[in-house]
Motif scaffolding. Structure first.
Motif, PDB file in Angstrom:
ATOM      1  N   LYS A 165       1.261  -0.771  -0.161  1.00 11.74           N
ATOM      2  CA  LYS A 165      -0.361   0.256   0.675  1.00 11.74           C
ATOM      3  C   LYS A 165       0.834   1.426   0.041  1.00 11.74           C
ATOM      4  CE  LYS A 165      -3.902  -1.814   2.997  1.00 11.74           C
ATOM      5  NZ  LYS A 165      -5.020  -1.878   3.650  1.00 11.74           N
ATOM      6  N   VAL A 166       0.063   2.699  -0.985  1.00 11.05           N
ATOM      7  CA  VAL A 166       1.021   3.733  -1.195  1.00 11.05           C
ATOM      8  C   VAL A 166       0.066   4.673  -0.775  1.00 11.05           C
ATOM      9  CG1 VAL A 166       2.089   4.811  -2.469  1.00 11.05           C
ATOM     10  CG2 VAL A 166       2.595   2.267  -2.885  1.00 11.05           C
ATOM     11  N   ASP A 167       0.597   5.161  -0.176  1.00 14.76           N
ATOM     12  CA  ASP A 167      -0.400   6.914  -0.275  1.00 14.76           C
ATOM     13  C   ASP A 167       0.805   7.824  -1.224  1.00 14.76           C
ATOM     14  OD1 ASP A 167      -1.392   6.189   1.551  1.00 14.76           O
ATOM     15  OD2 ASP A 167      -0.420   7.504   3.412  1.00 14.76           O
ATOM     16  N   VAL A 168       0.129   8.254  -1.915  1.00 17.78           N
ATOM     17  CA  VAL A 168       0.098   9.329  -3.225  1.00 17.78           C
ATOM     18  C   VAL A 168       0.214  10.937  -2.620  1.00 17.78           C
ATOM     19  CG1 VAL A 168       0.465  10.373  -5.149  1.00 17.78           C
ATOM     20  CG2 VAL A 168       0.566   7.514  -4.537  1.00 17.78           C
ATOM     21  N   ALA A 169       0.895  11.341  -2.112  1.00 17.35           N
ATOM     22  CA  ALA A 169       0.559  13.142  -1.545  1.00 17.35           C
ATOM     23  C   ALA A 169       1.444  14.067  -2.787  1.00 17.35           C
ATOM     24  CB  ALA A 169       0.442  12.927  -1.226  1.00 17.35           C
ATOM     25  N   PHE A 170       1.100  15.362  -2.446  1.00 13.94           N
ATOM     26  CA  PHE A 170       1.956  16.233  -2.826  1.00 13.94           C
ATOM     27  C   PHE A 170       2.211  17.319  -1.412  1.00 13.94           C
ATOM     28  CE2 PHE A 170       2.549  20.754  -4.412  1.00 13.94           C
ATOM     29  CZ  PHE A 170       2.940  20.954  -5.704  1.00 13.94           C
ATOM     30  N   GLY A 176       5.977   9.530  -3.511  1.00 14.24           N
ATOM     31  CA  GLY A 176       5.079   7.883  -2.980  1.00 14.24           C
ATOM     32  C   GLY A 176       5.217   7.656  -1.345  1.00 14.24           C
ATOM     33  N   LEU A 177       4.597   7.843  -1.216  1.00  9.05           N
ATOM     34  CA  LEU A 177       4.883   7.783   1.052  1.00  9.05           C
ATOM     35  C   LEU A 177       4.595   5.829   1.222  1.00  9.05           C
ATOM     36  CD1 LEU A 177       2.669  10.794   1.905  1.00  9.05           C
ATOM     37  CD2 LEU A 177       5.195  10.634   1.973  1.00  9.05           C
ATOM     38  N   VAL A 178       5.955   5.085   2.041  1.00  9.45           N
ATOM     39  CA  VAL A 178       5.162   4.000   2.131  1.00  9.45           C
ATOM     40  C   VAL A 178       5.620   3.725   3.186  1.00  9.45           C
ATOM     41  CG1 VAL A 178       6.405   1.585   0.689  1.00  9.45           C
ATOM     42  CG2 VAL A 178       6.161   2.714  -0.638  1.00  9.45           C
ATOM     43  N   GLY A 256       8.786  16.464   1.189  1.00  6.67           N
ATOM     44  CA  GLY A 256       7.850  14.689   1.650  1.00  6.67           C
ATOM     45  C   GLY A 256       7.444  15.083   3.142  1.00  6.67           C
ATOM     46  N   SER A 257       7.886  15.318   4.118  1.00 11.92           N
ATOM     47  CA  SER A 257       7.011  15.442   6.028  1.00 11.92           C
ATOM     48  C   SER A 257       5.645  16.073   5.408  1.00 11.92           C
ATOM     49  CB  SER A 257       7.966  16.570   6.632  1.00 11.92           C
ATOM     50  OG  SER A 257       8.882  15.464   6.893  1.00 11.92           O
ATOM     51  N   SER A 258       6.121  17.731   4.136  1.00 19.08           N
ATOM     52  CA  SER A 258       4.445  18.273   4.330  1.00 19.08           C
ATOM     53  C   SER A 258       3.595  16.692   3.681  1.00 19.08           C
ATOM     54  CB  SER A 258       4.397  19.405   3.507  1.00 19.08           C
ATOM     55  OG  SER A 258       5.911  20.273   4.369  1.00 19.08           O
ATOM     56  N   ALA A 259       4.064  15.928   2.634  1.00 16.77           N
ATOM     57  CA  ALA A 259       3.796  14.938   1.535  1.00 16.77           C
ATOM     58  C   ALA A 259       2.631  14.666   3.058  1.00 16.77           C
ATOM     59  CB  ALA A 259       3.804  14.727   0.538  1.00 16.77           C
ATOM     60  N   ASN A 260       3.396  13.859   3.688  1.00 14.70           N
ATOM     61  CA  ASN A 260       2.803  13.220   5.151  1.00 14.70           C
ATOM     62  C   ASN A 260       2.106  13.876   5.407  1.00 14.70           C
ATOM     63  OD1 ASN A 260       3.067  10.696   6.236  1.00 14.70           O
ATOM     64  ND2 ASN A 260       3.943  11.425   7.898  1.00 14.70           N
TER      65      ASN A 260
END
Length: 344
Positions: A165-170, A176-178, A256-260
């Protein structure tokens, strides 16, 4: 000695991640906006990017930030992140490096105890608040661009790890957040090579299976990085962003931390006013807070604030001669890794 051209760079790192700042000597990049300029570098002329990010003038674990005049009246300066794979619209650690370099070099007037610096980036306007004392920049808080989740718990088919499972966020770029446990690794220095290679493999699998396109920023249409994450016992989020051709970010990674943060916000796990600590593979930390909410083309979005510190540790001058044999640069797999052939 005679040289045809010189480039002046300030040498800066943010929590161990090199983000040098090219302050003088670069050719003018065409474009009415910073996004236009980034797209020109990526689609028309990559020569400057290659010159400053490849050997023999650079190494794999670094970025160079091209400092340019802003294209909007409400900004103090503009910059574009240059990396070995392409020019990117935004980076938290690199933005902190740029603010620190601007203030400590006097290119933007420092005011103590706080200086506000507004930066024009291809992703939008970034407002930075720098804590200053005795001519030094002791910390930088970035009000990042609106960040949003594109996909949550998207199932990705992989040959090596099965379905994960992957989250995709801007968060300034697409991620791609794994959750790192899905690939049987932990985020620690001894695993850096395995994490880097896994991240690049997952990035290419995502490119084949998931399409992204920012609704308001033309040309921002790829998942730029895969970031692995894990929860620490103290509640901090352990992060490991992977970059082409195959290395890991030394910093906790601001975009990346903002996307998370956007993925947590989309799940209802955080609200405006909440924050998290992001901790890098080598233990560096950013504080990431949700300071507001908005919408991007109808999508629910959060406004992140990322706080960290950069360090100017030197300066260098790159000299260019027309008869130099490696103007386009080169990269070898002994240090750049087995995916070096993917670089353009």
């Amino acid at each position: 000695m005679h040289f045809d051209k010189t480039l002046e760079l300030l040498l800066v790192h943010c929590q161990g991640e090199l983000g040098h700042v090219l302050v003088n000597g670069a050719p003018e990049v065409p474009g009415a906006t910073m996004l236009d300029k980034m797209n020109h570098i990526n689609t028309v002329d990559a020569s400057l990017r290659r010159f400053v990010t490849f050997e023999p003038r650079a190494n794999v674990a670094m970025s160079v930030n091209l400092l340019v005049a802003p294209t909007r009246d409400d900004a103090d300066a503009g910059f574009i992140v240059l990396q070995a794979d392409r020019a990117h619209p935004m980076s938290g650690s690199n933005c902190i490096c740029v603010v620190t370099a601007l203030l400590e070099s006097g290119r933007v007037r420092m005011q103590e105890p706080e200086t506000i610096v507004r930066l024009d980036t291809p992703a939008g306007l970034i407002v930075a608040r720098a804590t200053c004392e005795n001519g030094r920049c002791l910390g930088v808080s970035l009000d990042n661009v609106p960040s949003f989740a594109e996909l949550l718990d998207h199932e990705l088919d992989t040959p090596k790890w099965g379905r994960i499972k992957v989250d995709v966020a801007f968060g300034g770029v697409y991620y791609g957040l794994v959750d790192v446990g899905q690939i049987g690794l932990t985020i620690e220095p001894d695993s850096a090579r395995e994490l880097a290679e896994a991240g690049i493999e997952l990035k290419h699998l995502l490119a084949a299976q998931v399409g992204v396109k920012h609704p308001t920023l033309p040309g921002i249409d790829e998942i730029a990085y895969v970031m692995f994450r894990d929860m620490e016992p103290d509640g901090a989020i352990r992060t490991c962003t992977t970059l082409e051709p195959g290395r890991v970010d030394r910093s906790p990674c601001g975009t990346g931390s903002s996307a998370n943060l956007a993925s947590l916000y989309a799940r209802g796990l955080i609200s405006v006013g909440d924050g998290r600590t992001s901790r890098s593979i080598i233990g560096g930390e950013f504080r990431v807070e949700a300071i507001g909410e908005t919408k991007v083309a109808g999508r629910k979005a959060v406004i992140p604030r990322v706080t960290g510190r950069g360090y100017v540790y030197g300066r260098t001058e790159l000299r260019v001669s027309n008869d130099e044999p490696f103007v386009a640069g080169f990269a070898l797999s002994d240090t750049w890794g087995p995916q070096v052939g993917l670089l353009k």
